[in-house]
Design a protein around this motif. Structure first.
Motif, PDB file in Angstrom:
ATOM      1  N   TYR A   1      24.147  -6.609  23.548  1.00  0.00           N
ATOM      2  CA  TYR A   1      24.098  -6.153  24.954  1.00  0.00           C
ATOM      3  C   TYR A   1      23.646  -4.706  24.784  1.00  0.00           C
ATOM      4  CZ  TYR A   1      25.289  -5.485  29.516  1.00  0.00           C
ATOM      5  OH  TYR A   1      25.465  -5.427  31.186  1.00  0.00           O
ATOM      6  N   ILE A   2      22.669  -4.593  25.733  1.00  0.00           N
ATOM      7  CA  ILE A   2      21.976  -3.060  25.936  1.00  0.00           C
ATOM      8  C   ILE A   2      22.123  -2.389  26.852  1.00  0.00           C
ATOM      9  CG2 ILE A   2      19.641  -1.967  25.552  1.00  0.00           C
ATOM     10  CD1 ILE A   2      18.642  -4.510  24.090  1.00  0.00           C
ATOM     11  N   ALA A   3      22.723  -1.097  26.953  1.00  0.00           N
ATOM     12  CA  ALA A   3      22.883  -0.055  28.015  1.00  0.00           C
ATOM     13  C   ALA A   3      22.531   1.244  27.656  1.00  0.00           C
ATOM     14  CB  ALA A   3      24.452  -0.230  28.249  1.00  0.00           C
ATOM     15  N   ASN A   4      22.674   2.123  28.666  1.00  0.00           N
ATOM     16  CA  ASN A   4      22.451   3.532  28.366  1.00  0.00           C
ATOM     17  C   ASN A   4      23.700   4.436  28.953  1.00  0.00           C
ATOM     18  OD1 ASN A   4      19.490   3.765  27.538  1.00  0.00           O
ATOM     19  ND2 ASN A   4      19.083   2.687  29.598  1.00  0.00           N
ATOM     20  N   VAL A   5      23.435   5.769  28.468  1.00  0.00           N
ATOM     21  CA  VAL A   5      24.498   6.262  28.764  1.00  0.00           C
ATOM     22  C   VAL A   5      24.396   6.819  30.409  1.00  0.00           C
ATOM     23  CG1 VAL A   5      25.294   8.744  28.811  1.00  0.00           C
ATOM     24  CG2 VAL A   5      25.027   7.676  26.866  1.00  0.00           C
ATOM     25  N   LEU A   6      23.130   6.918  30.914  1.00  0.00           N
ATOM     26  CA  LEU A   6      22.846   7.027  32.318  1.00  0.00           C
ATOM     27  C   LEU A   6      22.297   5.751  32.873  1.00  0.00           C
ATOM     28  CD1 LEU A   6      21.167  10.462  33.052  1.00  0.00           C
ATOM     29  CD2 LEU A   6      23.620   9.864  32.879  1.00  0.00           C
ATOM     30  N   LYS A   7      22.788   5.405  34.273  1.00  0.00           N
ATOM     31  CA  LYS A   7      22.303   4.336  34.863  1.00  0.00           C
ATOM     32  C   LYS A   7      21.044   4.371  35.427  1.00  0.00           C
ATOM     33  CE  LYS A   7      25.666   1.832  33.398  1.00  0.00           C
ATOM     34  NZ  LYS A   7      25.845   1.571  32.083  1.00  0.00           N
ATOM     35  N   CYS A   8      20.558   5.837  35.788  1.00  0.00           N
ATOM     36  CA  CYS A   8      19.449   6.290  36.733  1.00  0.00           C
ATOM     37  C   CYS A   8      18.359   7.061  35.701  1.00  0.00           C
ATOM     38  CB  CYS A   8      19.817   6.939  37.900  1.00  0.00           C
ATOM     39  SG  CYS A   8      20.857   5.939  38.895  1.00  0.00           S
ATOM     40  N   ARG A   9      17.175   6.787  36.012  1.00  0.00           N
ATOM     41  CA  ARG A   9      16.241   7.593  35.441  1.00  0.00           C
ATOM     42  C   ARG A   9      16.118   9.185  35.733  1.00  0.00           C
ATOM     43  NH1 ARG A   9       9.839   8.717  36.307  1.00  0.00           N
ATOM     44  NH2 ARG A   9       9.413   9.265  34.173  1.00  0.00           N
ATOM     45  N   PRO A  10      16.261  10.152  34.886  1.00  0.00           N
ATOM     46  CA  PRO A  10      16.128  11.651  35.129  1.00  0.00           C
ATOM     47  C   PRO A  10      14.844  11.774  35.221  1.00  0.00           C
ATOM     48  CG  PRO A  10      17.674  11.325  32.838  1.00  0.00           C
ATOM     49  CD  PRO A  10      16.864   9.984  33.314  1.00  0.00           C
ATOM     50  N   PRO A  11      14.316  12.727  36.397  1.00  0.00           N
ATOM     51  CA  PRO A  11      12.856  12.834  36.461  1.00  0.00           C
ATOM     52  C   PRO A  11      12.289  13.385  35.449  1.00  0.00           C
ATOM     53  CG  PRO A  11      14.405  13.685  38.549  1.00  0.00           C
ATOM     54  CD  PRO A  11      15.404  13.198  37.322  1.00  0.00           C
ATOM     55  N   GLY A  12      10.903  13.022  35.218  1.00  0.00           N
ATOM     56  CA  GLY A  12      10.449  13.370  34.188  1.00  0.00           C
ATOM     57  C   GLY A  12      10.883  13.235  32.793  1.00  0.00           C
ATOM     58  N   ASN A  13      11.895  12.402  32.725  1.00  0.00           N
ATOM     59  CA  ASN A  13      12.497  11.929  31.497  1.00  0.00           C
ATOM     60  C   ASN A  13      13.071  13.264  30.742  1.00  0.00           C
ATOM     61  OD1 ASN A  13      11.416   9.361  31.888  1.00  0.00           O
ATOM     62  ND2 ASN A  13      10.039   9.366  30.522  1.00  0.00           N
ATOM     63  N   ARG A  14      13.754  14.108  31.668  1.00  0.00           N
ATOM     64  CA  ARG A  14      14.453  15.315  30.910  1.00  0.00           C
ATOM     65  C   ARG A  14      15.700  14.592  30.429  1.00  0.00           C
ATOM     66  NH1 ARG A  14      18.430  15.759  34.348  1.00  0.00           N
ATOM     67  NH2 ARG A  14      18.297  15.571  36.510  1.00  0.00           N
ATOM     68  N   ASP A  15      16.238  15.460  29.496  1.00  0.00           N
ATOM     69  CA  ASP A  15      17.797  14.919  29.077  1.00  0.00           C
ATOM     70  C   ASP A  15      18.781  15.221  30.194  1.00  0.00           C
ATOM     71  OD1 ASP A  15      16.510  15.137  26.654  1.00  0.00           O
ATOM     72  OD2 ASP A  15      17.435  17.119  25.970  1.00  0.00           O
ATOM     73  N   PRO A  16      19.579  14.141  30.151  1.00  0.00           N
ATOM     74  CA  PRO A  16      20.656  14.011  31.092  1.00  0.00           C
ATOM     75  C   PRO A  16      21.574  15.435  30.988  1.00  0.00           C
ATOM     76  CG  PRO A  16      20.746  12.260  29.872  1.00  0.00           C
ATOM     77  CD  PRO A  16      19.622  13.041  29.094  1.00  0.00           C
ATOM     78  N   ASN A  17      21.926  15.708  32.323  1.00  0.00           N
ATOM     79  CA  ASN A  17      22.766  17.065  32.296  1.00  0.00           C
ATOM     80  C   ASN A  17      24.291  16.568  32.319  1.00  0.00           C
ATOM     81  OD1 ASN A  17      23.913  16.783  34.917  1.00  0.00           O
ATOM     82  ND2 ASN A  17      22.041  17.643  35.782  1.00  0.00           N
ATOM     83  N   LEU A  18      25.220  17.664  32.138  1.00  0.00           N
ATOM     84  CA  LEU A  18      26.694  17.466  31.682  1.00  0.00           C
ATOM     85  C   LEU A  18      27.202  16.498  33.143  1.00  0.00           C
ATOM     86  CD1 LEU A  18      28.800  17.863  29.796  1.00  0.00           C
ATOM     87  CD2 LEU A  18      29.450  19.953  31.001  1.00  0.00           C
ATOM     88  N   THR A  19      26.955  16.916  34.305  1.00  0.00           N
ATOM     89  CA  THR A  19      27.419  16.361  35.356  1.00  0.00           C
ATOM     90  C   THR A  19      26.949  14.930  35.472  1.00  0.00           C
ATOM     91  OG1 THR A  19      27.227  18.441  36.422  1.00  0.00           O
ATOM     92  CG2 THR A  19      27.572  16.432  37.980  1.00  0.00           C
ATOM     93  N   GLU A  20      25.929  14.440  35.162  1.00  0.00           N
ATOM     94  CA  GLU A  20      25.202  13.480  35.252  1.00  0.00           C
ATOM     95  C   GLU A  20      25.791  12.155  34.479  1.00  0.00           C
ATOM     96  OE1 GLU A  20      20.779  14.979  36.428  1.00  0.00           O
ATOM     97  OE2 GLU A  20      21.047  14.274  34.568  1.00  0.00           O
ATOM     98  N   ALA A  21      26.085  12.915  33.145  1.00  0.00           N
ATOM     99  CA  ALA A  21      26.725  12.234  31.963  1.00  0.00           C
ATOM    100  C   ALA A  21      28.314  11.842  32.414  1.00  0.00           C
ATOM    101  CB  ALA A  21      26.587  12.725  30.800  1.00  0.00           C
TER     102      ALA A  21
END
Ligand code: URA
Length: 244
Positions: free
Chosen positions: A137-157
């Protein structure tokens, strides 16, 4: 970690006499360190105690309802810029759960994690240890793409992790493989470097699933000389699951 707790973890995993296999059989190796996964509450990663509480948010929700909640999610501002959410893909009875950082442009377009160039390398990495993409099974910490592929921020995570936690509760994987620093730091609630986190068995959340860390395939595409270390990590993870 105190030595009694460490012994209990080792007993539970049957890891008292740990040796790491090499291509030439079984080699002498240092005894396995069970790392404590939630030692530091760092600002760059969601602190583990907060995650344990937030894990309750989707309690009791089944796969269909969880998928619907993710698809409709507006809990952070990424909902305004995504094309679609990227829930996760694979065998809902998989032993292996692979967790990356966040969807990229191709994933955002297709609605499936790891379908770009990094995904192709991830598929090859899995094949190298005898696993087809369909088996895991493959998943991500975030379900949505951060614009410009920037790192997720604390709130998003923090807003998104409860979805992954419910996926883990439903899936009950035998092992988690965190690919890349961002995934590892957010899952373990630490700011430690990837180099400091790999080659150890961590434990994830309340379920205490064994978790192993390796390099992100996108990083390996940029730095192919590190592929050898990723291969060591994959063999390490394979050894861990063979003892669970
Ligand atoms: N990188 C990630 O971390 N996840 C994806 O799904 C794609 C690229």
């Amino acid at each position: 970690m105190n030595s009694q707790l460490r012994r209990e973890y080792l007993d539970a995993l049957g890891l008292k006499t740990w040796t790491l296999r090499t291509a030439h059989g079984t080699a002498d190796a240092p005894s396995l360190e069970i790392a404590s996964g939630a030692t530091s509450a760092a600002p760059a990663a969601v602190p583990a105690p907060a995650r344990d509480v937030s894990a309750m948010r989707e309690a009791g929700v089944d796969w269909d309802e969880l998928r619907a909640r993710v698809a409709a999610c507006t809990r952070c501002s990424l909902s305004a810029t995504r094309t679609q959410t990227v829930f996760g893909v694979g065998n809902p009875h998989a032993d292996w759960l692979i967790v990356g950082e966040a969807p990229g442009a191709e994933e955002d377009r297709r609605g499936e994690p790891f379908v770009g160039r990094a995904g192709q390398l991830l598929n090859s990495m899995l094949h190298a240890i005898g696993l087809a993409r369909e088996q895991v099974y493959i998943a991500n910490v975030l379900k949505c793409r951060p614009p410009g592929n920037r790192d997720p921020n604390l709130t998003e995570a923090a807003e998104c992790l409860p979805y992954l936690e419910r996926q883990i509760a439903l899936l009950k994987p035998k092992i988690m493989l965190a690919v890349g620093r961002i995934a590892a730091q957010n899952l373990l609630g630490t700011e430690k470097t990837l180099g400091a986190l790999r080659q150890q068995v961590h434990r994830f959340g309340l379920s205490q699933v064994p978790l192993v860390v390796t390099y992100h395939p996108a990083y390996l595409l940029r730095t192919p000389t590190e592929k050898r270390k990723a291969w060591e990590d994959l063999k390490f993870a394979r050894d861990v699951i063979s003892r669970v």
